[in-house]
Design a protein around this motif. Sequence first.
Motif, PDB file in Angstrom:
ATOM      1  N   SER A  61      -3.175  -2.650  -0.273  1.00  0.00           N
ATOM      2  CA  SER A  61      -4.373  -3.054   0.771  1.00  0.00           C
ATOM      3  C   SER A  61      -4.441  -2.381   1.873  1.00  0.00           C
ATOM      4  CB  SER A  61      -3.965  -4.402   1.842  1.00  0.00           C
ATOM      5  OG  SER A  61      -4.469  -5.511   0.713  1.00  0.00           O
ATOM      6  N   GLY A  62      -2.814  -1.928   2.183  1.00  0.00           N
ATOM      7  CA  GLY A  62      -2.988  -0.425   3.198  1.00  0.00           C
ATOM      8  C   GLY A  62      -3.339   1.195   2.625  1.00  0.00           C
ATOM      9  N   VAL A  63      -3.297   1.328   0.967  1.00  0.00           N
ATOM     10  CA  VAL A  63      -4.049   2.230   0.445  1.00  0.00           C
ATOM     11  C   VAL A  63      -5.700   2.523   0.134  1.00  0.00           C
ATOM     12  CG1 VAL A  63      -4.473   3.221  -1.510  1.00  0.00           C
ATOM     13  CG2 VAL A  63      -1.979   3.406  -0.694  1.00  0.00           C
ATOM     14  N   LEU A  64      -6.187   0.406   0.775  1.00  0.00           N
ATOM     15  CA  LEU A  64      -7.603   1.234   0.711  1.00  0.00           C
ATOM     16  C   LEU A  64      -8.196   0.923   1.908  1.00  0.00           C
ATOM     17  CD1 LEU A  64      -7.896  -1.538  -1.997  1.00  0.00           C
ATOM     18  CD2 LEU A  64      -8.760   0.140  -2.154  1.00  0.00           C
ATOM     19  N   VAL A  65      -7.319   0.290   3.175  1.00  0.00           N
ATOM     20  CA  VAL A  65      -7.671   0.139   4.204  1.00  0.00           C
ATOM     21  C   VAL A  65      -7.627   1.886   4.506  1.00  0.00           C
ATOM     22  CG1 VAL A  65      -7.254  -0.120   6.877  1.00  0.00           C
ATOM     23  CG2 VAL A  65      -7.553  -2.194   4.988  1.00  0.00           C
ATOM     24  N   THR A  66      -6.943   2.643   4.220  1.00  0.00           N
ATOM     25  CA  THR A  66      -6.811   4.054   4.803  1.00  0.00           C
ATOM     26  C   THR A  66      -8.190   5.017   4.616  1.00  0.00           C
ATOM     27  OG1 THR A  66      -4.008   3.843   4.526  1.00  0.00           O
ATOM     28  CG2 THR A  66      -5.539   5.876   4.628  1.00  0.00           C
ATOM     29  N   SER A  67      -8.246   4.578   2.208  1.00  0.00           N
ATOM     30  CA  SER A  67      -9.373   5.146   2.387  1.00  0.00           C
ATOM     31  C   SER A  67     -10.511   4.627   3.108  1.00  0.00           C
ATOM     32  CB  SER A  67      -9.198   4.541   1.482  1.00  0.00           C
ATOM     33  OG  SER A  67      -8.333   5.375   0.587  1.00  0.00           O
ATOM     34  N   PHE A  68     -10.978   3.629   3.950  1.00  0.00           N
ATOM     35  CA  PHE A  68     -11.713   3.197   4.387  1.00  0.00           C
ATOM     36  C   PHE A  68     -11.664   3.821   5.768  1.00  0.00           C
ATOM     37  CE2 PHE A  68     -13.191  -0.014   7.515  1.00  0.00           C
ATOM     38  CZ  PHE A  68     -14.490  -0.003   7.534  1.00  0.00           C
ATOM     39  N   ALA A  69     -10.800   4.340   6.205  1.00  0.00           N
ATOM     40  CA  ALA A  69     -11.149   5.016   7.503  1.00  0.00           C
ATOM     41  C   ALA A  69     -11.422   6.675   7.207  1.00  0.00           C
ATOM     42  CB  ALA A  69      -9.753   5.024   8.093  1.00  0.00           C
ATOM     43  N   ILE A  89      -7.883   3.139  12.453  1.00  0.00           N
ATOM     44  CA  ILE A  89      -7.492   2.371  11.288  1.00  0.00           C
ATOM     45  C   ILE A  89      -6.671   2.748  10.217  1.00  0.00           C
ATOM     46  CG2 ILE A  89      -9.577   1.995   9.260  1.00  0.00           C
ATOM     47  CD1 ILE A  89     -11.793   2.378  11.424  1.00  0.00           C
ATOM     48  N   ILE A  90      -7.040   4.607  10.608  1.00  0.00           N
ATOM     49  CA  ILE A  90      -5.417   4.410   9.380  1.00  0.00           C
ATOM     50  C   ILE A  90      -4.046   4.195  10.006  1.00  0.00           C
ATOM     51  CG2 ILE A  90      -4.075   7.152   9.383  1.00  0.00           C
ATOM     52  CD1 ILE A  90      -6.700   8.605   9.050  1.00  0.00           C
ATOM     53  N   ALA A  91      -3.663   3.972  11.244  1.00  0.00           N
ATOM     54  CA  ALA A  91      -3.042   3.744  11.825  1.00  0.00           C
ATOM     55  C   ALA A  91      -2.491   1.786  10.745  1.00  0.00           C
ATOM     56  CB  ALA A  91      -2.920   3.660  12.756  1.00  0.00           C
ATOM     57  N   ILE A  92      -3.543   1.486  11.117  1.00  0.00           N
ATOM     58  CA  ILE A  92      -3.866   0.073   9.934  1.00  0.00           C
ATOM     59  C   ILE A  92      -3.057   0.213   8.863  1.00  0.00           C
ATOM     60  CG2 ILE A  92      -5.398  -1.694   9.555  1.00  0.00           C
ATOM     61  CD1 ILE A  92      -6.862  -1.682  11.746  1.00  0.00           C
ATOM     62  N   GLY A  93      -4.109   1.111   8.462  1.00  0.00           N
ATOM     63  CA  GLY A  93      -3.960   1.287   6.780  1.00  0.00           C
ATOM     64  C   GLY A  93      -1.840   2.044   6.474  1.00  0.00           C
ATOM     65  N   VAL A  94      -1.913   2.535   7.480  1.00  0.00           N
ATOM     66  CA  VAL A  94      -0.389   3.202   6.605  1.00  0.00           C
ATOM     67  C   VAL A  94       1.275   1.748   7.793  1.00  0.00           C
ATOM     68  CG1 VAL A  94       1.841   5.265   8.486  1.00  0.00           C
ATOM     69  CG2 VAL A  94      -0.829   5.004   7.484  1.00  0.00           C
ATOM     70  N   GLY A  95       0.233   1.508   8.272  1.00  0.00           N
ATOM     71  CA  GLY A  95       0.763   0.094   9.003  1.00  0.00           C
ATOM     72  C   GLY A  95       1.717  -0.576   8.262  1.00  0.00           C
ATOM     73  N   LEU A  96       0.168  -1.373   6.650  1.00  0.00           N
ATOM     74  CA  LEU A  96       0.783  -1.752   5.731  1.00  0.00           C
ATOM     75  C   LEU A  96       1.010  -1.793   4.862  1.00  0.00           C
ATOM     76  CD1 LEU A  96      -3.494  -3.475   5.906  1.00  0.00           C
ATOM     77  CD2 LEU A  96      -1.604  -4.524   6.631  1.00  0.00           C
ATOM     78  N   ILE A  97       1.637  -0.184   4.634  1.00  0.00           N
ATOM     79  CA  ILE A  97       1.987   0.327   3.537  1.00  0.00           C
ATOM     80  C   ILE A  97       3.638  -0.131   4.095  1.00  0.00           C
ATOM     81  CG2 ILE A  97       2.312   2.381   2.361  1.00  0.00           C
ATOM     82  CD1 ILE A  97      -0.957   3.118   2.663  1.00  0.00           C
ATOM     83  N   GLY A  98       3.472   0.568   5.214  1.00  0.00           N
ATOM     84  CA  GLY A  98       4.989   0.443   5.639  1.00  0.00           C
ATOM     85  C   GLY A  98       5.624  -0.842   5.844  1.00  0.00           C
ATOM     86  N   ALA A  99       4.856  -1.770   5.928  1.00  0.00           N
ATOM     87  CA  ALA A  99       4.942  -2.805   6.254  1.00  0.00           C
ATOM     88  C   ALA A  99       6.146  -3.058   4.585  1.00  0.00           C
ATOM     89  CB  ALA A  99       4.689  -4.481   6.613  1.00  0.00           C
ATOM     90  N   GLN A 126       8.537  -3.982  11.879  1.00  0.00           N
ATOM     91  CA  GLN A 126       8.408  -4.449  13.191  1.00  0.00           C
ATOM     92  C   GLN A 126       7.381  -3.063  13.443  1.00  0.00           C
ATOM     93  OE1 GLN A 126       7.770  -7.513  13.745  1.00  0.00           O
ATOM     94  NE2 GLN A 126       9.182  -8.050  12.659  1.00  0.00           N
ATOM     95  N   VAL A 127       7.798  -1.945  13.213  1.00  0.00           N
ATOM     96  CA  VAL A 127       7.962  -0.335  13.731  1.00  0.00           C
ATOM     97  C   VAL A 127       6.042  -0.323  13.078  1.00  0.00           C
ATOM     98  CG1 VAL A 127       7.456   1.742  14.149  1.00  0.00           C
ATOM     99  CG2 VAL A 127       9.713   0.197  15.125  1.00  0.00           C
ATOM    100  N   PHE A 128       6.412  -0.599  12.117  1.00  0.00           N
ATOM    101  CA  PHE A 128       4.345   0.166  10.849  1.00  0.00           C
ATOM    102  C   PHE A 128       3.665  -1.077  11.080  1.00  0.00           C
ATOM    103  CE2 PHE A 128       7.399   2.765   8.545  1.00  0.00           C
ATOM    104  CZ  PHE A 128       6.775   3.734   8.383  1.00  0.00           C
ATOM    105  N   SER A 129       4.569  -2.459  11.847  1.00  0.00           N
ATOM    106  CA  SER A 129       3.260  -3.439  11.548  1.00  0.00           C
ATOM    107  C   SER A 129       2.737  -3.220  12.858  1.00  0.00           C
ATOM    108  CB  SER A 129       4.216  -5.249  11.921  1.00  0.00           C
ATOM    109  OG  SER A 129       4.564  -5.099  10.401  1.00  0.00           O
ATOM    110  N   ALA A 130       3.258  -2.947  14.349  1.00  0.00           N
ATOM    111  CA  ALA A 130       3.047  -2.579  15.194  1.00  0.00           C
ATOM    112  C   ALA A 130       1.620  -1.279  14.882  1.00  0.00           C
ATOM    113  CB  ALA A 130       3.390  -1.887  16.161  1.00  0.00           C
ATOM    114  N   GLY A 131       1.132  -0.825  14.103  1.00  0.00           N
ATOM    115  CA  GLY A 131      -0.419   0.077  13.576  1.00  0.00           C
ATOM    116  C   GLY A 131      -0.989  -1.394  13.218  1.00  0.00           C
ATOM    117  N   VAL A 132      -0.726  -2.246  12.645  1.00  0.00           N
ATOM    118  CA  VAL A 132      -1.684  -3.165  11.998  1.00  0.00           C
ATOM    119  C   VAL A 132      -2.428  -4.726  13.685  1.00  0.00           C
ATOM    120  CG1 VAL A 132      -2.418  -4.972  10.782  1.00  0.00           C
ATOM    121  CG2 VAL A 132      -0.647  -3.470  10.130  1.00  0.00           C
ATOM    122  N   PHE A 133      -1.450  -4.269  14.679  1.00  0.00           N
ATOM    123  CA  PHE A 133      -1.435  -5.170  15.302  1.00  0.00           C
ATOM    124  C   PHE A 133      -1.608  -5.165  16.710  1.00  0.00           C
ATOM    125  CE2 PHE A 133       2.037  -8.703  12.638  1.00  0.00           C
ATOM    126  CZ  PHE A 133       0.545  -8.994  12.535  1.00  0.00           C
TER     127      PHE A 133
END
Length: 225
Positions: A61-69, A89-99, A126-133
């Motif tokens: 999901s993170g790779v897809l969201v990052t591509s969407f950005a 939006i890249i922060a969201i995608g990278v956050g998902l990947i890190g999580a 938690q650090v990566f999840s912050a990118g999502v939230f």
Amino acid sequence: MLQARDERTLLRCGTAGAVLFVAAFLVIGSLRSGYDPLRHPVSSLAIGSLGWTQAVNFCISGVLVTSFAFGVRSVLLRLGGDWWIPGLIIAIGVGLIGAGFFTTDPVGGYPAGEEFEVTATGVLHQVFSAGVFLGLPAASGLLGRLFWSTKHPWWAAYCFVTAVIFLVGLVLSVLGFAQVPDFQPHAGLYQRIALCVGFGWLLLISLFLRSARFSRAFSVRVRTA
């Protein structure tokens, strides 16, 4: 500037990423023994022998969201936008990947018998999840402002409402996961409401940005600019 076909492919990644992430964690959560979706966080699904299923969900999901950005970036270039919204939006995608790579610590009594203990892996989660939230409501609010300035008032209102609902759900879930008695029994539900609203926003925005209606509205704006 991306070719139109490539841009639409990247925008479709937003649709796929949003649907995959929500559908997967709902299904995985409903099948996991001892897991209570009303009480426990989505991240806890990555704990245990079957945790790899949620970890894979996070990463794909993170790779897809990052591509969407990058598709969003291409669209916003034509609207006079900058890198802030696609960057978030890249922060969201990278956050998902890190999580997905860093598993959360046990919380809220799941898995059963596991005591809460702060680990380096849990902190990184938690650090990566912050990118999502934090990235989701920020991107929604900024895109709402852009839609307002480009004469898309209903979409602007939708973005602003999304940001508010997401933040309310996030705050309630954080209180629950912090073991505040009044919020603890439904902390997982609050988080799921926030995530469904936030990723539903990603889904609808990805559909709108590649719709004929948006293309017509953009053409009118270009001719009158």
